[in-house]
Scaffold this motif. Structure first.
Motif, PDB file in Angstrom:
ATOM      1  N   THR A 123      -5.995   0.864   3.755  1.00 16.84           N
ATOM      2  CA  THR A 123      -5.410  -0.016   2.751  1.00 16.84           C
ATOM      3  C   THR A 123      -4.908   0.801   1.572  1.00 16.84           C
ATOM      4  OG1 THR A 123      -7.606  -0.333   1.776  1.00 16.84           O
ATOM      5  CG2 THR A 123      -6.882  -1.942   3.404  1.00 16.84           C
ATOM      6  N   GLY A 124      -4.058   0.165   0.774  1.00 18.80           N
ATOM      7  CA  GLY A 124      -3.468   0.837  -0.369  1.00 18.80           C
ATOM      8  C   GLY A 124      -4.452   1.025  -1.503  1.00 18.80           C
ATOM      9  N   GLU A 125      -4.016   1.758  -2.501  1.00 19.04           N
ATOM     10  CA  GLU A 125      -4.871   2.060  -3.642  1.00 19.04           C
ATOM     11  C   GLU A 125      -4.375   1.314  -4.883  1.00 19.04           C
ATOM     12  OE1 GLU A 125      -6.444   5.847  -6.320  1.00 19.04           O
ATOM     13  OE2 GLU A 125      -5.059   6.161  -4.647  1.00 19.04           O
ATOM     14  N   PHE A 126      -5.281   0.574  -5.502  1.00 21.01           N
ATOM     15  CA  PHE A 126      -4.961  -0.146  -6.728  1.00 21.01           C
ATOM     16  C   PHE A 126      -5.292   0.717  -7.942  1.00 21.01           C
ATOM     17  CE2 PHE A 126      -5.353  -3.841  -3.919  1.00 21.01           C
ATOM     18  CZ  PHE A 126      -4.280  -4.606  -4.338  1.00 21.01           C
ATOM     19  N   THR A 127      -4.518   0.538  -8.998  1.00 22.97           N
ATOM     20  CA  THR A 127      -4.814   1.149 -10.293  1.00 22.97           C
ATOM     21  C   THR A 127      -4.525   0.117 -11.372  1.00 22.97           C
ATOM     22  OG1 THR A 127      -2.572   2.058 -10.464  1.00 22.97           O
ATOM     23  CG2 THR A 127      -4.287   3.503  -9.564  1.00 22.97           C
ATOM     24  N   THR A 128      -5.230   0.225 -12.498  1.00 21.58           N
ATOM     25  CA  THR A 128      -5.009  -0.691 -13.616  1.00 21.58           C
ATOM     26  C   THR A 128      -4.792   0.104 -14.892  1.00 21.58           C
ATOM     27  OG1 THR A 128      -7.402  -0.877 -14.018  1.00 21.58           O
ATOM     28  CG2 THR A 128      -6.394  -2.545 -12.605  1.00 21.58           C
ATOM     29  N   GLU A 129      -3.915  -0.417 -15.748  1.00 22.29           N
ATOM     30  CA  GLU A 129      -3.644   0.191 -17.044  1.00 22.29           C
ATOM     31  C   GLU A 129      -3.652  -0.907 -18.097  1.00 22.29           C
ATOM     32  OE1 GLU A 129       0.189   1.930 -16.592  1.00 22.29           O
ATOM     33  OE2 GLU A 129      -0.412   3.306 -14.991  1.00 22.29           O
ATOM     34  N   GLU A 130      -4.224  -0.619 -19.270  1.00 20.19           N
ATOM     35  CA  GLU A 130      -4.311  -1.617 -20.333  1.00 20.19           C
ATOM     36  C   GLU A 130      -3.596  -1.136 -21.572  1.00 20.19           C
ATOM     37  OE1 GLU A 130      -5.773  -3.580 -23.939  1.00 20.19           O
ATOM     38  OE2 GLU A 130      -6.259  -1.516 -23.361  1.00 20.19           O
ATOM     39  N   ALA A 131      -2.809  -2.036 -22.190  1.00 18.89           N
ATOM     40  CA  ALA A 131      -2.129  -1.723 -23.438  1.00 18.89           C
ATOM     41  C   ALA A 131      -1.704  -3.012 -24.115  1.00 18.89           C
ATOM     42  CB  ALA A 131      -0.903  -0.837 -23.192  1.00 18.89           C
ATOM     43  N   GLY A 132      -2.053  -3.153 -25.383  1.00 11.89           N
ATOM     44  CA  GLY A 132      -1.608  -4.291 -26.176  1.00 11.89           C
ATOM     45  C   GLY A 132      -2.008  -5.649 -25.635  1.00 11.89           C
ATOM     46  N   GLY A 133      -3.201  -5.754 -25.064  1.00 11.64           N
ATOM     47  CA  GLY A 133      -3.661  -7.033 -24.544  1.00 11.64           C
ATOM     48  C   GLY A 133      -3.113  -7.358 -23.175  1.00 11.64           C
ATOM     49  N   LYS A 134      -2.339  -6.450 -22.582  1.00 13.23           N
ATOM     50  CA  LYS A 134      -1.785  -6.662 -21.248  1.00 13.23           C
ATOM     51  C   LYS A 134      -2.394  -5.653 -20.288  1.00 13.23           C
ATOM     52  CE  LYS A 134       2.543  -5.471 -20.326  1.00 13.23           C
ATOM     53  NZ  LYS A 134       4.029  -5.535 -20.314  1.00 13.23           N
ATOM     54  N   VAL A 135      -2.738  -6.112 -19.080  1.00  9.37           N
ATOM     55  CA  VAL A 135      -3.258  -5.224 -18.046  1.00  9.37           C
ATOM     56  C   VAL A 135      -2.255  -5.194 -16.906  1.00  9.37           C
ATOM     57  CG1 VAL A 135      -5.131  -4.725 -16.446  1.00  9.37           C
ATOM     58  CG2 VAL A 135      -5.645  -5.766 -18.667  1.00  9.37           C
ATOM     59  N   THR A 136      -1.769  -4.010 -16.587  1.00  8.24           N
ATOM     60  CA  THR A 136      -0.812  -3.830 -15.497  1.00  8.24           C
ATOM     61  C   THR A 136      -1.566  -3.344 -14.261  1.00  8.24           C
ATOM     62  OG1 THR A 136       0.968  -3.300 -17.035  1.00  8.24           O
ATOM     63  CG2 THR A 136       1.264  -2.631 -14.742  1.00  8.24           C
ATOM     64  N   VAL A 137      -1.354  -4.035 -13.152  1.00  8.90           N
ATOM     65  CA  VAL A 137      -2.008  -3.684 -11.891  1.00  8.90           C
ATOM     66  C   VAL A 137      -0.943  -3.142 -10.938  1.00  8.90           C
ATOM     67  CG1 VAL A 137      -3.423  -4.514  -9.969  1.00  8.90           C
ATOM     68  CG2 VAL A 137      -3.671  -5.541 -12.254  1.00  8.90           C
ATOM     69  N   LYS A 138      -1.198  -1.958 -10.394  1.00 10.28           N
ATOM     70  CA  LYS A 138      -0.262  -1.339  -9.462  1.00 10.28           C
ATOM     71  C   LYS A 138      -0.934  -1.105  -8.111  1.00 10.28           C
ATOM     72  CE  LYS A 138       2.510   1.004 -12.999  1.00 10.28           C
ATOM     73  NZ  LYS A 138       3.035   2.307 -13.487  1.00 10.28           N
ATOM     74  N   LEU A 139      -0.139  -1.194  -7.071  1.00 14.99           N
ATOM     75  CA  LEU A 139      -0.598  -0.896  -5.719  1.00 14.99           C
ATOM     76  C   LEU A 139       0.246   0.252  -5.197  1.00 14.99           C
ATOM     77  CD1 LEU A 139      -2.259  -1.497  -3.178  1.00 14.99           C
ATOM     78  CD2 LEU A 139      -0.566  -3.237  -2.562  1.00 14.99           C
ATOM     79  N   ASP A 140      -0.420   1.370  -4.930  1.00 15.82           N
ATOM     80  CA  ASP A 140       0.276   2.592  -4.506  1.00 15.82           C
ATOM     81  C   ASP A 140       1.403   2.959  -5.470  1.00 15.82           C
ATOM     82  OD1 ASP A 140      -1.378   2.910  -2.303  1.00 15.82           O
ATOM     83  OD2 ASP A 140      -0.076   1.738  -0.987  1.00 15.82           O
TER      84      ASP A 140
END
Length: 307
Positions: free
Chosen positions: A18-35
């Motif tokens: 399966t793919g790899e998830f990553t999360t990033e947080e900035a300014g009250g927003k969380v961005t979720v990326k897959l691969d």
């Protein structure tokens, strides 16, 4: 030289990896990326936090584009229907579901990020109205790629009444909700979709009924087959829940709207009181599948989630 059995097994497992998830947080927003590619975002730019977009493995967005993408050509109704969200139309008499223009409107405030991992994050929220915190909430989003064509988002919500008892009123306007994209709907210029539930009901027969899960199916915006479903956990209040599933694309799990769903004369049939200091926990899972209802295997998905 022929590959060894171990090498073949390693090759097979790699193909199924399966793919790899990553999360990033900035300014009250969380961005979720897959691969490394955008999967979804947790946004706090409205009166209720929400996730947008929710995408299929095809890369198509399965949730509505407007009003998150201004100028996008689709029906501009229900501006509070934003991607994937959670709110309710009657908490101590305050409407956290629909929006009006008053600054004093009830809102669910993002208070901060409590924890963040690669494949999950937890936020702290406050349901505020009339100058008071009606509820506090700890909400966790967890992301999983079940297989290359199927992804899942599990949400755990822990609600507390910090200052006094909290009354969840009986209304169909709630609670754990998604607004699907145009082609997955049954109503609209581009509508080609269908609705199904765990009990075998279809389309309009799903509304107001109890079931383990409900799914919207049809072609995505690229014309490829797609399924988006919500699963209700057995530990949730009044499981299996009732469903507010509408032909224009709203899908909402709602354990409180009994008088609306079942046509009861008593408009308080579905009321529920959360005592001060106590916790009410809800768990739901959203399944995004590139394929049809049969290949989505939602009965198996629900059985696994129920464990």
């Amino acid at each position: 030289m022929r590959p060894t059995l171990a090498a073949l097994l390693l090759l097979a497992s790699s193909a199924l990896a399966t793919g790899e998830f990553t999360t990033e947080e900035a300014g009250g927003k969380v961005t979720v990326k897959l691969d490394g590619k955008l999967y979804t975002e947790y946004r706090t730019d409205s009166k209720v936090p929400y996730l947008h977009p929710l995408s299929s493995a095809s890369g198509a967005c399965l949730t509505r584009h407007w009003p998150m993408e201004p100028g996008f050509k689709e029906e501009e109704d229900h501006p509070h229907h934003r991607g994937f969200w959670m709110s309710h139309g009657a908490v101590n008499g305050h409407d956290f579901w629909a929006w009006t223009t008053k600054e004093s409107d009830p809102k669910i405030e993002h208070k901060g990020l409590r924890e963040r991992k690669n494949d999950a994050f937890t936020v702290e929220l406050a349901w505020t109205a009339a100058g008071k915190t009606q509820l506090t909430e700890e909400r966790t989003y967890a992301f999983k790629e079940i297989d290359p064509k199927t992804m899942a988002i599990t949400v755990t919500s822990k609600l507390k009444a910090p200052e006094a008892d909290a009354l969840f009123g009986d209304t169909k306007e709630g609670m754990f909700a998604i607004r699907v994209d145009r082609t997955l709907r049954q109503k609209g210029k581009e509508a080609k979709g269908a609705i199904a539930d765990s009990e075998g009901r279809k389309d309009g027969a799903v509304w107001g009924k109890k079931s383990n899960w409900v799914a919207f199916t049809g072609p995505d915006e690229k014309g490829e087959p797609a399924v988006i479903a919500v699963l209700d956990h057995p530990s949730n209040l009044r499981h299996p829940t009732w469903w507010h599933a509408r032909d224009y694309g709203l899908l909402a799990a709602n354990p409180f709207g009994i008088h609306d769903f079942e046509g009861k004369k008593d408009k308080h049939t579905g009321d529920h009181v959360l005592k001060k200091g106590e916790t009410l926990v809800f768990r739901y899972e959203v399944v995004l599948h590139h394929g049809d209802l049969e290949s989505a295997k939602l009965a198996e998905r629900w059985a696994e989630f129920a464990k």
